[in-house]
Design a protein around this motif. Structure first.
Motif, PDB file in Angstrom:
ATOM      1  N   PRO A 167       0.675   5.319   0.421  1.00 40.87           N
ATOM      2  CA  PRO A 167      -0.061   6.603   0.764  1.00 40.87           C
ATOM      3  C   PRO A 167      -0.076   7.449  -0.404  1.00 40.87           C
ATOM      4  O   PRO A 167       0.724   7.675  -1.234  1.00 40.87           O
ATOM      5  CB  PRO A 167       0.580   7.119   1.993  1.00 40.87           C
ATOM      6  CG  PRO A 167       1.383   5.917   2.545  1.00 40.87           C
ATOM      7  CD  PRO A 167       1.861   5.162   1.252  1.00 40.87           C
ATOM      8  N   ILE A 168      -1.279   8.375  -0.529  1.00 38.01           N
ATOM      9  CA  ILE A 168      -1.479   9.280  -1.421  1.00 38.01           C
ATOM     10  C   ILE A 168      -0.269  10.386  -1.424  1.00 38.01           C
ATOM     11  O   ILE A 168       0.151  10.974  -2.299  1.00 38.01           O
ATOM     12  CB  ILE A 168      -2.584   9.888  -1.352  1.00 38.01           C
ATOM     13  CG1 ILE A 168      -3.672   8.848  -2.263  1.00 38.01           C
ATOM     14  CG2 ILE A 168      -2.737  11.129  -1.997  1.00 38.01           C
ATOM     15  CD1 ILE A 168      -4.957   9.591  -2.726  1.00 38.01           C
ATOM     16  N   GLU A 169       0.218  10.625  -0.326  1.00 31.35           N
ATOM     17  CA  GLU A 169       1.191  11.331  -0.123  1.00 31.35           C
ATOM     18  C   GLU A 169       2.547  11.282  -0.686  1.00 31.35           C
ATOM     19  O   GLU A 169       3.153  11.905  -0.949  1.00 31.35           O
ATOM     20  CB  GLU A 169       1.229  11.766   1.531  1.00 31.35           C
ATOM     21  CG  GLU A 169       0.170  12.404   2.205  1.00 31.35           C
ATOM     22  CD  GLU A 169      -0.847  11.197   2.635  1.00 31.35           C
ATOM     23  OE1 GLU A 169      -0.236   9.962   2.810  1.00 31.35           O
ATOM     24  OE2 GLU A 169      -2.086  11.649   2.809  1.00 31.35           O
ATOM     25  N   GLN A 170       2.592   9.812  -0.783  1.00 27.59           N
ATOM     26  CA  GLN A 170       4.018   9.498  -1.567  1.00 27.59           C
ATOM     27  C   GLN A 170       3.997   9.595  -2.728  1.00 27.59           C
ATOM     28  O   GLN A 170       5.089   9.334  -3.624  1.00 27.59           O
ATOM     29  CB  GLN A 170       4.128   8.156  -0.966  1.00 27.59           C
ATOM     30  CG  GLN A 170       4.897   8.110   0.567  1.00 27.59           C
ATOM     31  CD  GLN A 170       5.249   6.692   1.035  1.00 27.59           C
ATOM     32  OE1 GLN A 170       5.130   5.682   0.145  1.00 27.59           O
ATOM     33  NE2 GLN A 170       5.598   6.832   2.205  1.00 27.59           N
ATOM     34  N   LEU A 171       2.959   9.614  -3.652  1.00 22.74           N
ATOM     35  CA  LEU A 171       2.766   9.792  -5.033  1.00 22.74           C
ATOM     36  C   LEU A 171       3.259  11.180  -5.492  1.00 22.74           C
ATOM     37  O   LEU A 171       3.213  12.114  -4.953  1.00 22.74           O
ATOM     38  CB  LEU A 171       1.345   9.413  -5.529  1.00 22.74           C
ATOM     39  CG  LEU A 171       0.781   8.003  -5.277  1.00 22.74           C
ATOM     40  CD1 LEU A 171      -0.746   8.143  -5.701  1.00 22.74           C
ATOM     41  CD2 LEU A 171       1.576   7.034  -5.898  1.00 22.74           C
ATOM     42  N   ARG A 172       4.034  11.073  -6.909  1.00 20.49           N
ATOM     43  CA  ARG A 172       4.453  12.502  -7.567  1.00 20.49           C
ATOM     44  C   ARG A 172       3.212  13.233  -7.786  1.00 20.49           C
ATOM     45  O   ARG A 172       1.951  13.134  -7.975  1.00 20.49           O
ATOM     46  CB  ARG A 172       5.142  12.197  -8.518  1.00 20.49           C
ATOM     47  CG  ARG A 172       4.476  11.574  -9.702  1.00 20.49           C
ATOM     48  CD  ARG A 172       5.337  11.722 -11.049  1.00 20.49           C
ATOM     49  NE  ARG A 172       4.754  11.164 -12.003  1.00 20.49           N
ATOM     50  CZ  ARG A 172       3.700  11.393 -12.694  1.00 20.49           C
ATOM     51  NH1 ARG A 172       3.682  13.036 -12.604  1.00 20.49           N
ATOM     52  NH2 ARG A 172       3.282  11.164 -13.747  1.00 20.49           N
ATOM     53  N   ASN A 173       3.364  14.550  -7.620  1.00 22.22           N
ATOM     54  CA  ASN A 173       2.490  15.720  -8.087  1.00 22.22           C
ATOM     55  C   ASN A 173       2.399  15.882  -9.709  1.00 22.22           C
ATOM     56  O   ASN A 173       3.654  15.765 -10.143  1.00 22.22           O
ATOM     57  CB  ASN A 173       2.638  16.753  -7.386  1.00 22.22           C
ATOM     58  CG  ASN A 173       2.303  16.935  -5.961  1.00 22.22           C
ATOM     59  OD1 ASN A 173       1.459  16.281  -5.496  1.00 22.22           O
ATOM     60  ND2 ASN A 173       3.122  17.601  -4.995  1.00 22.22           N
ATOM     61  N   ASP A 174       1.340  15.899 -10.154  1.00 19.72           N
ATOM     62  CA  ASP A 174       1.370  16.227 -11.514  1.00 19.72           C
ATOM     63  C   ASP A 174       1.860  17.843 -11.828  1.00 19.72           C
ATOM     64  O   ASP A 174       1.332  18.592 -11.035  1.00 19.72           O
ATOM     65  CB  ASP A 174      -0.110  15.963 -12.090  1.00 19.72           C
ATOM     66  CG  ASP A 174      -0.377  14.603 -12.492  1.00 19.72           C
ATOM     67  OD1 ASP A 174       0.628  13.786 -12.407  1.00 19.72           O
ATOM     68  OD2 ASP A 174      -1.640  14.192 -12.337  1.00 19.72           O
ATOM     69  N   GLU A 190       0.878  -1.030  -0.089  1.00 21.10           N
ATOM     70  CA  GLU A 190      -0.085  -0.062   0.045  1.00 21.10           C
ATOM     71  C   GLU A 190       1.039   1.283  -0.131  1.00 21.10           C
ATOM     72  O   GLU A 190       1.846   1.218   0.804  1.00 21.10           O
ATOM     73  CB  GLU A 190      -0.926  -0.049   1.124  1.00 21.10           C
ATOM     74  CG  GLU A 190      -1.904  -1.172   1.104  1.00 21.10           C
ATOM     75  CD  GLU A 190      -2.732  -0.836   2.327  1.00 21.10           C
ATOM     76  OE1 GLU A 190      -3.101   0.216   2.826  1.00 21.10           O
ATOM     77  OE2 GLU A 190      -3.493  -1.924   2.623  1.00 21.10           O
TER      78      GLU A 190
END
Length: 87
Positions: free
Chosen positions: A54-61, A52
Motif C-alpha cells: 500500500p502507498i501508506e507503507q512507502l517512505r516519504n520523500d 502488493e
C-alpha cells in the motif's frame, strides 16, 4: 541477419572509431542468436507474483540540503565537466 554496413552505420551513430567492422559481425550475430533463444523460451504463461504494498507503507520523500559544491568533491573534473575513464 546483421550486415557489415549496419555495424558501420551504428558505429558512426555512436561516434565510435572501428577499424574492422567485419570483426564485430560474428559477435553481434551471436548476441542476436541468444536473444532468439530467449524469445523462444515460452514463458508467456509464467506468472510473476509481486506482493502488493500500500502507498501508506512507502517512505516519504524528504529534501535534504547539501551546502557544498558537488563538483568540487569529484576527483577528476575540468571546469564544469567530469572526466570519465577512456574506453
Amino acid at each position: 541477419m546483421v550486415t557489415v554496413e549496419e555495424i558501420e552505420h551504428v558505429s558512426k551513430l555512436m561516434k565510435i572509431d572501428v577499424d574492422d567492422h567485419s570483426e564485430y559481425l560474428e559477435k553481434v550475430q551471436t548476441m542476436i542468436s541468444y536473444f532468439d533463444i530467449l524469445d523462444s523460451a515460452g514463458v508467456e504463461s509464467e506468472e510473476i507474483s509481486m506482493p502488493e504494498i500500500p502507498i501508506e507503507q512507502l517512505r516519504n520523500d524528504e529534501y535534504i540540503p547539501f551546502d557544498e559544491k558537488l563538483i568540487e568533491k569529484m576527483n577528476h573534473y575540468k571546469g564544469t565537466y567530469v572526466r570519465a575513464p577512456k574506453m
